[in-house]
Write an enzyme that holds these catalytic residues in place. Structure first.
Site, PDB file in Angstrom:
ATOM      1  N   CYS A   2       0.784  -1.195   0.052  1.00  0.00           N
ATOM      2  CA  CYS A   2       0.115   0.052   0.143  1.00  0.00           C
ATOM      3  C   CYS A   2       0.856   1.305  -0.020  1.00  0.00           C
ATOM      4  O   CYS A   2       2.086   1.098   0.294  1.00  0.00           O
ATOM      5  CB  CYS A   2      -1.061  -0.014   1.278  1.00  0.00           C
ATOM      6  N   GLY A  28      -0.698   0.576  -5.008  1.00  0.00           N
ATOM      7  CA  GLY A  28      -1.934  -0.139  -4.866  1.00  0.00           C
ATOM      8  C   GLY A  28      -3.058   0.640  -5.777  1.00  0.00           C
ATOM      9  O   GLY A  28      -3.096   1.722  -5.709  1.00  0.00           O
ATOM     10  N   ASN A 101       0.585   1.187   6.040  1.00  0.00           N
ATOM     11  CA  ASN A 101       0.987   0.040   4.952  1.00  0.00           C
ATOM     12  C   ASN A 101       1.691  -1.044   5.414  1.00  0.00           C
ATOM     13  O   ASN A 101       2.817  -0.782   6.336  1.00  0.00           O
ATOM     14  CB  ASN A 101       2.143   1.085   4.167  1.00  0.00           C
ATOM     15  N   GLY A 102       1.494  -2.121   5.340  1.00  0.00           N
ATOM     16  CA  GLY A 102       2.122  -3.464   6.124  1.00  0.00           C
ATOM     17  C   GLY A 102       1.418  -4.356   6.273  1.00  0.00           C
ATOM     18  O   GLY A 102       0.047  -4.571   5.463  1.00  0.00           O
ATOM     19  N   TYR A 241      11.400  -4.293  -6.848  1.00  0.00           N
ATOM     20  CA  TYR A 241      10.318  -4.269  -7.438  1.00  0.00           C
ATOM     21  C   TYR A 241       9.364  -2.976  -7.107  1.00  0.00           C
ATOM     22  O   TYR A 241       9.104  -2.449  -8.210  1.00  0.00           O
ATOM     23  CB  TYR A 241       9.568  -5.505  -7.626  1.00  0.00           C
ATOM     24  N   THR A 285       9.529  -2.109 -14.566  1.00  0.00           N
ATOM     25  CA  THR A 285      10.588  -2.119 -13.259  1.00  0.00           C
ATOM     26  C   THR A 285      12.077  -2.507 -13.763  1.00  0.00           C
ATOM     27  O   THR A 285      12.799  -2.102 -13.263  1.00  0.00           O
ATOM     28  CB  THR A 285      10.017  -3.181 -12.142  1.00  0.00           C
ATOM     29  N   ASP A 347      13.482  -9.502 -16.349  1.00  0.00           N
ATOM     30  CA  ASP A 347      12.133  -9.218 -15.698  1.00  0.00           C
ATOM     31  C   ASP A 347      12.754  -9.229 -13.917  1.00  0.00           C
ATOM     32  O   ASP A 347      13.787  -9.708 -13.657  1.00  0.00           O
ATOM     33  CB  ASP A 347      11.337 -10.616 -15.766  1.00  0.00           C
ATOM     34  N   ASP A 348      11.731  -8.761 -13.144  1.00  0.00           N
ATOM     35  CA  ASP A 348      12.386  -8.460 -11.855  1.00  0.00           C
ATOM     36  C   ASP A 348      12.108  -9.763 -11.062  1.00  0.00           C
ATOM     37  O   ASP A 348      12.994  -9.861 -10.282  1.00  0.00           O
ATOM     38  CB  ASP A 348      11.504  -7.439 -11.146  1.00  0.00           C
TER      39      ASP A 348
END
Ligand code: SF4
Length: 473
Positions: A2, A28, A101-102, A241, A285, A347-348
């Site tokens: 988030c 998000g 966030n978390g 990322y 990314t 790619d990541d």
């Protein structure tokens, strides 16, 4: 995953919060919301959808006050519905609004205890945090947070408005999720990433320390305290990322770290004897990583897949055909750069492998002679329980399969993962969580907690995407 923002200003803050949330939209896209406080009452607007859809001009004009918080949501626990959108508000013992966030690892245990005496409306873990905070609040937010830090296990960055007090923020004792603090004149800001401060012309004061709380009272007085000291274990995946490349997290440039990942990846590419004609990033990314990798290999870097950024994950994909169509619509090959060439795709990460397999197919159909797949991250063998929706253990392709078996699933001609040593050289080791790669979680997690989170996650994931890798494209 988030994104959060909080501002204590001298004037209306809703518009700045809105711009800040736009800068955090990548963290998000499921829901967005803002709550403000004008010294007398709280205002809020939240809903599912993108920031620009949820927070129209009309709503922004109604969100009065010089203190405010905002949130963009990607659900890790909860249904992902409207009832789980943040901020959450409560009016006892005083008016409070909170965003975070978390993820709280012992969420279900805390919820079961709380439910005996309080009514909960959602399956969002910030509602539990807010209720614990409110129950233990007696004019001192640091003391109330001490209780939170004593009984919760997890990674969390939190911002709250407390009526009659001001804006209050705290970060978990291992500082797992990013969190930065800044100032512009007499205005103060908290945000998930420094890019928000840059865009809104705030100067960085600091990243919050592990276990630190900061209060900006209604007169602008700042009080800072370490509530519970812990060792830093910042999420290393933010650098690989999640975070925007312009951001600095805990003092480190995300872009520079992605370049480092490319340099390290070139060593593994050479060790495997892979010699491509062209290096192509899977947008967006992995671009800096692909640039550095191409430079080190002395091979041309080309855009070979063009991303349509207007296609969002708004429909359910329940069959392989639907998933293949989704990738086809989302990533269109630049045939002139791929046909007849030995292509090294970058790619990541690989979670389930579903998306990677579709991308290999798209590039093969565009006429590539050989396709090699290079991954910025080492194999993901363990889920994240700190706020990143990385599926459940049984769904991670690298948990059960060897690299060679994964290569076969992808139908690539070579598969080159970053090594753990390469990751360490590129980003660091001591102050980072890298549990999704090495299983060394910063906090102790009980088997029952893992099962409860994964059970809930399975249901949410089915509902959201029914099968696609969650953070690949
Ligand atoms: S487990 Fe992985 S994604 Fe989760 S906090 Fe640790 S490094 Fe980040």
């Amino acid at each position: 995953m988030c994104g959060i923002i909080g501002i204590k200003g001298n004037d209306e803050v809703a518009k700045e919060l809105f711009v800040g949330l736009l800068a955090l939209q990548h963290r998000g896209q499921n829901a967005a919301g803002i709550s403000t406080y004008d010294g007398e009452r709280f205002y809020y607007k939240k809903d599912t959808g993108l920031v620009s859809r949820v927070l129209s001009e009309e709503y922004l004009r109604r969100l009065h006050g010089s203190i405010g918080i905002g949130h963009v949501r990607y659900p890790t626990i909860g249904s992902g519905g409207e009832e789980d959108a943040q901020p959450f508000l409560i009016n006892s013992p005083v008016g409070m609004a909170m965003v975070h966030n978390g993820n709280i690892v012992n969420y279900f245990e805390l919820r079961r205890t709380l439910e005996k005496r309080r009514y909960l409306n959602s399956f969002c873990d910030v509602e539990v945090l807010l209720n614990i905070f409110a129950e233990n609040f007696d004019k001192d937010p640091f003391k109330a947070t001490e209780k939170i830090m004593d009984i919760t296990n997890g990674g969390y960055s939190v911002i709250a408005i407390v009526s009659g007090l001001g804006l209050f923020a705290f970060r978990d004792p291992n500082a797992i999720r990013p969190f930065i603090f800044g100032r512009r004149g007499e205005n103060y800001i908290f945000a998930s990433e420094s890019v928000v401060l840059q865009i809104l012309d705030y100067k960085v004061i600091k990243d919050l320390e592990p276990g630190e709380g900061i209060l900006i009272d209604e007169n602008g007085k700042v009080t800072q305290r370490i509530i519970k000291k812990g060792a830093p274990r910042h999420c290393i995946f933010e650098y690989i990322y999640f975070a925007r490349p312009e951001s600095f997290l805990d003092g480190l440039s995300v872009y520079q770290k992605r370049l480092n990942l490319g340099k390290e990846l070139s060593k593994e590419t050479q060790r495997q004897g892979v010699k491509p004609d062209v290096v192509v990033p899977i947008p967006d990314t992995s671009r800096p990583t692909a640039i550095a990798l191409a430079e080190e290999l002395d091979v041309p870097y080309r855009e070979g897949l063009i991303k349509n950024r207007y296609i969002l994950r708004t429909f359910i994909m329940s069959t392989d055909e639907e998933r293949a169509m989704y990738i086809k619509y989302k990533l269109n090959p630049l045939v002139s750069e791929l046909r007849g060439k030995k292509v090294l795709l970058v790619d990541d990460s690989i979670v389930r492998g579903t998306t990677s397999r579709q991308i290999v197919r798209v590039v093969r159909n565009a006429g590539a002679k050989e396709i090699y797949f290079a991954i910025s991250a080492p194999p993901i063998r363990n889920p994240c329980y700190y706020g990143i929706d990385m599926q459940t253990r049984s769904e991670l392709i690298a948990r059960e399969k060897s690299v060679e078996e994964i290569r076969e699933v992808l139908k690539a001609d070579a598969l080159i993962y970053q090594t753990l040593d390469g990751l360490t050289r590129a980003i660091g080791k001591e102050s980072f969580c890298r549990a999704c790669f090495d299983g060394d979680y910063p906090t102790k997690i009980k088997g029952k907690e893992m099962l409860e989170i994964e059970e809930k996650r399975k249901k949410v994931t089915r509902k959201k995407t029914a099968g696609a890798d969650l953070f690949d494209v």
